[in-house]
Scaffold this motif. Structure first.
Motif, short mmCIF file in Angstrom:
data_model
loop_
_atom_site.label_atom_id
_atom_site.label_comp_id
_atom_site.label_asym_id
_atom_site.label_seq_id
_atom_site.Cartn_x
_atom_site.Cartn_y
_atom_site.Cartn_z
N PRO A 46 15.30 -13.31 2.16
CA PRO A 46 15.04 -11.90 2.50
C PRO A 46 14.84 -11.73 4.01
O PRO A 46 14.11 -12.50 4.65
CB PRO A 46 13.75 -11.58 1.74
CG PRO A 46 13.07 -12.90 1.57
CD PRO A 46 14.16 -13.93 1.44
N VAL A 48 14.84 -8.52 7.36
CA VAL A 48 14.79 -7.11 7.73
C VAL A 48 15.84 -6.88 8.80
O VAL A 48 15.92 -7.63 9.78
CB VAL A 48 13.40 -6.70 8.24
CG1 VAL A 48 13.39 -5.23 8.67
CG2 VAL A 48 12.35 -6.95 7.17
N ASN A 352 17.01 -5.98 4.02
CA ASN A 352 16.19 -4.79 3.84
C ASN A 352 16.22 -4.00 5.15
O ASN A 352 15.90 -4.54 6.21
CB ASN A 352 14.75 -5.15 3.48
CG ASN A 352 14.66 -5.88 2.16
OD1 ASN A 352 15.21 -5.42 1.16
ND2 ASN A 352 13.99 -7.03 2.15
N SER A 357 12.06 0.20 5.06
CA SER A 357 10.78 -0.50 4.93
C SER A 357 9.65 0.36 5.49
O SER A 357 8.57 0.47 4.91
CB SER A 357 10.84 -1.85 5.64
OG SER A 357 11.84 -2.66 5.07
#
Length: 361
Positions: A46, A48, A352, A357
Motif C-alpha cells: 500500500p 499514497v 491510495n 485519504s
C-alpha cells in the motif's frame, strides 16, 4: 481391531496428508510463470500517491545586512587654522550650503584685498595701453604683456577668494550632523574630523545573496527588513542595484536596497535581517517525501498499471516540505509520496490517492 486393520488405517492417514499437501502446493503455484514470478496483486504494497501540482512559487531569500546612510561624509578642513565660530548644533538637521564652522580668515581677507588691488591696477594699465596702441605709441608686444599681467592678477584674485572660502566650512548636502569634535579656538588640521553629516531620509542596506539567485535579482524587488532594536516593526524597501561582481570565495553577490527612513528610526551601523521576495509564477511541485536521492541523482516512483516504476527527475528550488520538479514527471503522473521506502522498481502496489485519504480523515 487386529494388527492389519491398524496398519491400514495408518497408511490411509499418511496418504491423505500427502494428497492434501500436494493439492495445496499445486494450488498456490498455479498462478506462477516459468520463472516463479508472483501473480499480479500478490503481496501488493500500500502506498499514497499524488500528481505533481502547478503552484505559485515566490523567490524568498533571507540575508543579513548593515544600515548605511544614503549619503555620509566626515566634515573636515582643507587647511590648518583656528576655529572662530561653530554654527551647528549636534544632532540637528541642516540644509545644503549651511555654514557649519568658520576658521580664522584675517590673513585670507588681506590676501584677497591685495590681489584685487593688483588686478584693478593691471586692468587700468591695460585699458590705457589700448588707447596708446591705437595711436601707435605702444607696440603690440607691449600690449600683449600688459594683457598677460592683467589676466595673471585676475587668477590671483580667484585663488585668494578660494582660500578665503576654504575657511568657511558648509554642509555639502541636506542631512543630520553628528557630535562635534572641536571647540572654539581649536586648531584644526587638514583631514581632522570636525563632525559627521548623514542623510538619513533614506538608508541603504547592503546584503549578500548566493549566486544561485543571480538570474532573479533586479532593481525594484520588494525587501522586508527587521532589526532587534524595533522587534515589532517591519521596514519596507526596494532593491536599488546589484553588484557587478560575484565574490569568488563566498560565491555571493552584494545587493543594495533603499529603505524609507523619514521617521529617523534607522541609524547607520544597525544590524538588519532582510527578506527578499519576488513572484516567480507557477512551478511544478512535489512533496519532499516523494524524492529518493541516490548520490547526486534524484528519483521518484510513478505508479503505472499497478506497479511502481522508478523514474529519474531533475529538481529545482526548494521550500519547506516541497521541491520544484524541472524534468521527469508531468501533472498526469501518479507519484508515490508516502511509502517510497517499501517499494522498488516493479513492485506491485495498492495506490491510495492523497486527496481521497485527506477527505476520508
Amino acid at each position: 481391531m487386529n494388527r492389519n486393520s491398524i496398519v491400514a488405517v495408518a497408511l490411509a492417514v499418511v496418504l491423505g496428508a500427502g494428497a492434501w499437501y500436494y493439492v495445496g502446493r499445486s494450488g498456490s503455484g498455479a498462478g506462477q510463470g516459468p520463472a516463479g514470478a508472483r501473480a499480479p496483486g500478490a503481496r501488493e504494497v500500500p502506498v499514497v500517491t499524488a500528481p505533481p501540482k502547478l503552484k505559485d512559487f515566490a523567490l524568498e531569500v533571507e540575508a543579513l545586512g548593515t544600515v548605511r546612510a544614503k549619503e555620509s561624509v566626515d566634515i573636515t578642513a582643507k587647511i590648518a587654522d583656528r576655529v572662530i565660530a561653530i554654527r551647528f548644533e549636534e544632532g540637528k538637521q541642516v540644509r545644503k550650503g549651511d555654514v557649519l564652522v568658520e576658521l580664522d580668515n584675517m590673513e585670507a581677507l588681506a590676501d584677497v584685498a591685495a590681489a584685487e588691488a593688483a588686478e584693478r591696477d593691471s586692468r587700468s594699465q591695460y585699458k590705457r595701453s589700448q588707447e596708446l596702441f591705437q595711436t601707435q605709441a605702444l607696440s603690440a608686444a607691449q600690449l600683449d604683456q600688459l594683457e598677460a599681467t592683467m589676466l595673471a592678477n585676475q587668477a590671483r584674485v580667484a585663488a585668494a577668494r578660494s582660500r578665503l572660502r576654504d575657511r568657511i566650512i558648509t554642509a555639502p548636502f541636506d542631512g543630520r550632523v553628528g557630535l562635534r569634535n572641536v571647540s572654539l579656538g581649536s586648531l584644526v588640521s587638514p583631514g581632522g574630523v570636525i563632525t559627521t553629516l548623514d542623510d538619513l531620509s533614506v538608508v541603504k542596506i547592503d546584503f549578500a545573496v548566493p549566486e544561485l539567485f543571480l538570474s532573479s535579482l533586479r532593481p525594484g524587488l520588494t525587501v522586508a527588513a527587521q532589526t532587534p532594536a524595533y522587534p515589532n516593526a517591519a521596514f519596507k524597501g526596494r532593491v536599488d542595484s546589484v553588484d557587478t561582481r560575484v565574490d569568488p570565495t563566498t560565491r555571493a553577490i552584494v545587493v543594495r536596497a533603499f529603505v524609507d527612513n523619514q521617521d529617523g528610526r534607522l541609524r547607520p551601523g544597525m544590524f538588519m535581517t532582510l527578506r527578499l521576495v519576488r513572484s516567480e509564477g507557477k512551478a511544478l511541485m512535489l512533496p519532499e517525501t516523494a524524492i529518493v536521492p541516490e548520490d547526486s541523482r534524484h528519483f521518484v516512483f510513478v505508479v503505472e498499471e499497478g506497479r511502481a516504476q522508478k523514474r529519474e527527475v531533475t529538481v529545482g528550488r526548494r521550500r519547506p516540505g516541497e521541491v520544484e520538479i524541472l524534468k521527469g514527471v508531468t501533472e498526469q503522473d501518479e507519484v508515490v509520496i508516502d511509502g517510497t521506502m517499501n517499494v522498488h522498481n516493479g513492485t506491485p502496489v495498492i495506490a491510495n490517492s492523497a486527496t481521497a485519504s485527506q477527505a476520508a480523515t
